[in-house]
Design a protein around this motif. Structure first.
Motif, short mmCIF file in Angstrom:
data_model
loop_
_atom_site.label_atom_id
_atom_site.label_comp_id
_atom_site.label_asym_id
_atom_site.label_seq_id
_atom_site.Cartn_x
_atom_site.Cartn_y
_atom_site.Cartn_z
N VAL A 155 0.83 -1.20 0.00
CA VAL A 155 0.00 0.00 0.00
C VAL A 155 0.87 1.25 0.00
CG1 VAL A 155 -1.83 -1.20 1.26
CG2 VAL A 155 -0.11 0.13 2.52
N ARG A 156 0.22 2.38 -0.24
CA ARG A 156 0.82 3.70 -0.05
C ARG A 156 -0.05 4.48 0.94
NH1 ARG A 156 4.74 5.00 -3.78
NH2 ARG A 156 4.75 3.80 -5.72
N ALA A 157 0.55 5.46 1.55
CA ALA A 157 -0.19 6.23 2.55
C ALA A 157 -1.27 7.10 1.92
CB ALA A 157 0.77 7.09 3.37
N VAL A 230 -2.40 -7.09 -3.63
CA VAL A 230 -2.53 -8.21 -2.71
C VAL A 230 -1.90 -9.41 -3.40
CG1 VAL A 230 -4.12 -9.67 -1.41
CG2 VAL A 230 -4.68 -7.26 -1.80
N VAL A 231 -0.80 -9.91 -2.84
CA VAL A 231 -0.05 -10.98 -3.49
C VAL A 231 0.20 -12.12 -2.51
CG1 VAL A 231 1.09 -9.36 -5.07
CG2 VAL A 231 2.18 -9.94 -2.92
N TRP A 238 5.56 -14.90 -6.70
CA TRP A 238 4.55 -14.04 -6.12
C TRP A 238 3.50 -13.71 -7.18
CZ3 TRP A 238 4.20 -12.80 -1.02
CH2 TRP A 238 5.32 -13.09 -0.23
N GLN A 239 2.24 -13.90 -6.82
CA GLN A 239 1.15 -13.67 -7.75
C GLN A 239 0.07 -12.82 -7.09
OE1 GLN A 239 -0.29 -17.47 -9.08
NE2 GLN A 239 1.69 -18.16 -9.80
N ARG A 240 -0.55 -11.98 -7.91
CA ARG A 240 -1.67 -11.17 -7.42
C ARG A 240 -2.86 -12.06 -7.11
NH1 ARG A 240 -2.38 -5.58 -7.93
NH2 ARG A 240 -0.54 -4.48 -8.71
N GLN A 241 -3.58 -11.69 -6.07
CA GLN A 241 -4.76 -12.45 -5.68
C GLN A 241 -6.04 -11.65 -6.01
OE1 GLN A 241 -4.25 -15.73 -4.20
NE2 GLN A 241 -2.37 -15.10 -5.23
#
Length: 241
Positions: A155-157, A230-231, A238-241
Motif C-alpha cells: 500500500v501507499r499512505a 494483494v499478493v 509471487w502472484q496477485r490475488q
C-alpha cells in the motif's frame, strides 16, 4: 568665422558618443537580469536531473513536454523513464527505456536494502530487545511473514483504494502482512496510516496483521500493476490475488 575652443569640442564629442552608446546598448533591467539568472538555474537543474536518470538533455525536454499533456494529467507523479517508455515512438526506443529503468530500479533497490540492513543493525544496537512499530493500544509488530504463504498487501499512505482494500481484508478476517511503499522507514508514518485505515490493534497483537516498511520489496517481487497489490507466494513465485 568664430572658432570653437578645442575643450568645448571635446565635451560635445564625449556627450555625443555617450548618447550614441545609450541608443545602441541593450537596456538590462533588474527584472530581466533576474529572469536570465533563473533560466540559467533551471537549465542547470534540468541537466542534473537528466543525468540522474541517465537521460540526454533532449530526452529530458521531451519528458517535460509529455508531462504537460494528457499523460501528466492522468499520472502527475509518473517518473521520466516510465513516461518516455509509454510514449516511445518505436520498439527500439521502448526497449531502451525499459532496460534503463530496470538498471535504475535495481540500483535503488540495492541501496534501499543496504540501508534497511544498516537500520536494522542500528536498532538492535540502540534498543536491544525492543521492537519497532507500535499501534496505539497494540504491542509491537514483526517484520512480517514474507514467504509463509500469507497474503502480502502493498500500500501507499496517500492511496484511498489501498485503505479500502485493507478494510475489506480485515472485515473478512483474513490474515495478512501490510508493506507500506514510500514509508521512508518512518514508524510514525505507518502508525498514522494504520490508525486512519482502521487497523484493529487486537489483530496486530494476535499477529494476524503485521505492519512493515516495504524497503524495496515491492520492486524486488517484479509484480506488475498499480497499488494496492494483494499478493501471495505460490510455488516460489509471487502472484496477485
Amino acid at each position: 568665422m568664430t572658432q570653437v575652443p578645442v575643450a568645448v569640442l571635446a565635451v560635445f564629442l564625449v556627450v555625443g558618443l555617450r548618447g550614441a552608446y545609450a541608443q545602441t546598448a541593450p537596456l538590462v533591467t533588474p527584472r530581466v537580469a533576474q529572469s536570465q539568472v533563473m533560466k540559467s538555474i533551471d537549465a542547470a537543474l534540468d541537466e542534473r536531473q537528466a543525468r540522474d536518470w541517465g537521460l540526454r538533455p533532449e530526452e529530458w525536454t521531451r519528458y517535460r513536454q509529455l508531462m504537460q499533456g494528457p499523460l501528466g494529467v492522468y499520472s502527475p507523479n509518473l517518473d521520466p523513464l516510465t513516461t518516455l517508455g509509454i510514449e516511445a515512438r518505436s520498439d527500439e526506443e521502448r526497449n531502451h527505456y525499459a532496460e534503463l529503468q530496470v538498471q535504475v530500479e535495481a540500483r535503488r533497490v540495492n541501496k534501499t536494502l543496504a540501508y534497511q540492513r544498516a537500520y536494522d543493525a542500528a536498532w538492535k544496537r540502540l534498543y536491544p530487545g525492543q521492537q519497532r512499530v507500535n499501534l496505539p493500544g497494540a504491542q509491537t509488530l514483526s517484520a512480517g511473514n514474507s514467504g509463509s504463504g500469507r497474503l502480502a498487501v502493498f500500500v501507499r499512505a496517500d492511496c484511498a483504494p489501498c485503505d479500502q482494500r485493507v478494510r475489506q481484508l480485515q472485515t473478512a478476517g483474513t490474515a495478512f502482512d501490510v508493506y507500506m511503499v514510500g514509508s521512508r522507514l518512518d514508524d510514525a508514518h505507518i502508525r498514522q496510516w494504520a490508525t486512519r485505515a482502521g487497523i484493529d490493534p487486537a489483530r496486530v497483537r494476535a499477529r494476524t496483521i503485521t505492519l512493515n516498511h516495504d524497503a524495496g520489496r515491492w520492486l524486488s517481487l517484479g509484480v506488475s500493476g498499480e497499488l494496492p497489490a494483494v499478493v501471495r507466494e505460490l510455488n516460489g513465485r509471487w502472484q496477485r490475488q
